[in-house]
Design an enzyme around this catalytic site. Sequence first.
Site, PDB file in Angstrom:
ATOM      1  N   ILE A  21     102.385  20.358 121.155  1.00 50.40           N
ATOM      2  CA  ILE A  21     101.612  21.476 122.157  1.00 50.40           C
ATOM      3  C   ILE A  21     100.010  21.096 122.304  1.00 50.40           C
ATOM      4  CG2 ILE A  21     100.995  23.756 122.049  1.00 50.40           C
ATOM      5  CD1 ILE A  21     103.950  23.436 122.296  1.00 50.40           C
ATOM      6  N   HIS A  81     111.476  22.936 111.815  1.00 55.06           N
ATOM      7  CA  HIS A  81     111.759  21.555 111.598  1.00 55.06           C
ATOM      8  C   HIS A  81     113.039  21.442 110.829  1.00 55.06           C
ATOM      9  CE1 HIS A  81     110.634  17.187 111.724  1.00 55.06           C
ATOM     10  NE2 HIS A  81     111.035  17.521 110.542  1.00 55.06           N
TER      11      HIS A  81
END
Length: 194
Positions: A97, A113
């Site tokens: 990002i 994750h």
Amino acid sequence: MGNSLKRVAVLASGNGSNFEAIIQAVEEGRINCSVELVFSDKPDAYVLERAKNHKIPFTSFMIKDFSSKLEYEQELLRILKENQTDILILAGYMRLIGNELLEAFPQRIINIHPSLLPSFPGLHGIEDAFNYGVKYTGVTVHYVDSGIDTGKIINQAVVDIAPDDDLESLEAKIHQTEHIIYPDTLAKLINKGE
Ligand code: GRF
């Protein structure tokens, strides 16, 4: 953010099984938010099919259609603002990002994750843990910052690697755990109304 119903957008690049788990939790009333948009940087990602099935608006465009990542993110930001998005949930969104979005959503971008961070960040968290030979790995839900899986940790769950596990069985265990911990963590976070 106050106590109004949070408007959520989901960014995803692939299968979207985490999106599915989240939307089910939302539909069951377990997460106090409305999912207003699914965005994918891959127009053929299965997550878009899932969005359609759940009647969630979706859109997709590729970074290569823009002259820079900045312009790509500016367009995405324009759409998110138009949608009055409060929270961005990443569900297998395979891009870093950039500042454009980070600045627009401070502490409002959440990711999952498939390892126990800070161990095994990056694209191959499950495989890297398996190949390293650790006995325990897991899943981490965290805020997103400008690094690769470096943001503040919100929640973690441990998954054991049994002697008879192979990569495939470990992947299945990890995904199963993700589908529990991600909706649960989002519910805790979002229902608090902070
Ligand atoms: C998950 O393993 C997630 O942890 C990682 O990307 C994968 C996405 O899977 N960030 P899916 O698209 O949600 O099925």
